[in-house]
Enzyme design. Structure first.
Site, mmCIF file in Angstrom:
data_model
loop_
_atom_site.group_PDB
_atom_site.id
_atom_site.type_symbol
_atom_site.label_atom_id
_atom_site.label_comp_id
_atom_site.label_asym_id
_atom_site.label_seq_id
_atom_site.Cartn_x
_atom_site.Cartn_y
_atom_site.Cartn_z
ATOM 1 N N HIS A 93 0.845 -1.199 0.000
ATOM 2 C CA HIS A 93 0.000 0.000 0.000
ATOM 3 C C HIS A 93 0.872 1.238 0.000
ATOM 4 C CE1 HIS A 93 1.161 -0.374 4.201
ATOM 5 N NE2 HIS A 93 0.804 0.885 4.388
ATOM 6 N N HIS A 249 4.750 0.364 0.057
ATOM 7 C CA HIS A 249 5.529 -0.357 1.055
ATOM 8 C C HIS A 249 4.714 -1.494 1.658
ATOM 9 C CE1 HIS A 249 3.541 2.890 3.337
ATOM 10 N NE2 HIS A 249 3.550 2.068 4.365
ATOM 11 N N ARG A 264 5.142 6.210 13.854
ATOM 12 C CA ARG A 264 5.064 6.764 12.497
ATOM 13 C C ARG A 264 4.452 8.161 12.511
ATOM 14 N NH1 ARG A 264 1.321 4.106 8.012
ATOM 15 N NH2 ARG A 264 0.003 5.892 8.510
HETATM 16 C C1 SIN Z 1 3.250 1.125 7.579
HETATM 17 O O1 SIN Z 1 2.562 0.523 6.773
HETATM 18 O O2 SIN Z 1 3.270 2.350 7.609
HETATM 19 C C2 SIN Z 1 4.130 0.362 8.531
HETATM 20 C C3 SIN Z 1 5.324 -0.190 7.867
HETATM 21 C C4 SIN Z 1 6.122 -1.052 8.780
HETATM 22 O O3 SIN Z 1 5.708 -1.286 9.910
HETATM 23 O O4 SIN Z 1 7.183 -1.532 8.370
#
Ligand code: SIN
Length: 278
Positions: A93, A249, A264
């Site tokens: 996504h 990602h 995040r």
């Molecule tokens: C996310 O999708 O923002 C998280 C990515 C991750 O935890 O590596």
């Protein structure tokens, strides 16, 4: 400061930078603009430092659905406990594509990582676009697609582990639907790239449902090629910044029995322009 590319396509590791040093910011930003994903290792950083660093890129875009960090409503918790099986973000996504003005980037800080696994994979959507045949590029250039938060964060996920554990919530706020070009002109680089993703995109406008499913499935399979990817292996203290308009990602969920805790912060973007005029 040194910027070391991770692959010939996407991603770089920055050595010798501090996210808390304002004098390092321009070079970090330039590396981010050039490589779409940058990892800066071993940062001594507080939640306040994380936010201050994010604000150098732009205004904070607060995630509606992830559990916020206590005392820091602008920071989203990305957590998998050792007894949990689902990882948040394990499907390919790009963040917040369901918003009319989607987030420009995200900054993920590793606080606790498993002894193995838990890497994050990224795809270059410009490289994926450029590898399509000229005829397919011409076809997708003029299309638009609808993205939604409803099926991902709405009440239909109320029984999921992520919702029952409290990692995701606020289902009533999952009301976003947005239409974006399937191929955008990147606001910073001017490079064309695909802007659809398997989690949030619901359909391509103007195609019948079977056509939309088939075209999206073809694009998704195409984008998953390793040639377009880089992979970030995390240690606690690492910070990775990615451009949501240039990448996909995926959090790799391969560390069952161990805890992984990340913070995040997401940054406001701009409306996305099509590759060709509609
Ligand atoms: C996310 O999708 O923002 C998280 C990515 C991750 O935890 O590596």
């Amino acid at each position: 400061m040194k910027v070391i590319p991770l692959t010939g396509t996407i991603g770089a590791e920055i050595v010798g930078a501090r996210v808390t040093d304002p004098d390092d910011f321009q070079q970090i930003f330039d590396a981010f603009a050039a490589h779409s994903v940058v990892v800066i290792r071993d940062q001594q950083c507080t939640p306040g430092d994380h936010l201050a660093f994010a604000r150098r890129f732009g205004q904070i875009n607060v995630n509606r659905f992830f559990k916020p960090v206590v005392g820091y409503p602008e920071i989203a918790t990305v957590l998998k406990e050792k007894d949990q099986t689902e990882a948040v973000g394990e499907g390919w996504h790009t963040d917040h594509s369901y918003d009319e003005v989607p987030a420009m980037g995200s900054i993920l800080r590793a606080l606790e990582v498993p002894p193995f696994g838990g890497d994050t994979l990224f795809v270059s959507m410009a490289a994926a676009y450029e590898a399509l045949s000229p005829s397919m590029r011409k076809f997708v250039d003029g299309l638009s697609a609808v993205h939604s938060s409803r099926h991902v964060f709405g009440s239909s996920i109320r029984d999921s582990e992520a919702a029952t554990s409290g990692r995701l919530g606020n289902a009533n706020a999952a009301t976003q639907d947005a239409t974006h070009p399937v191929v955008i002109t990147h606001p910073i680089s001017g490079r064309r790239g695909l802007y659809v993703n398997p989690v949030f995109t619901t359909h391509i406008q103007g195609l019948n449902p079977d056509e939309s499913l088939a075209i999206l499935a073809m694009i998704y399979e195409h984008c998953k090629q390793p040639e377009f990817q880089c992979r970030i292996r995390w240690s606690a203290g690492d910070i990775t910044i990615w451009d949501n308009r240039a990448t996909w990602h995926k959090a790799i969920n391969d560390y069952h029995g161990f805890r992984r805790l990340m913070h995040r912060v997401t940054i406001e973007g701009v409306p996305l322009g099509a590759a060709v005029a509609a």
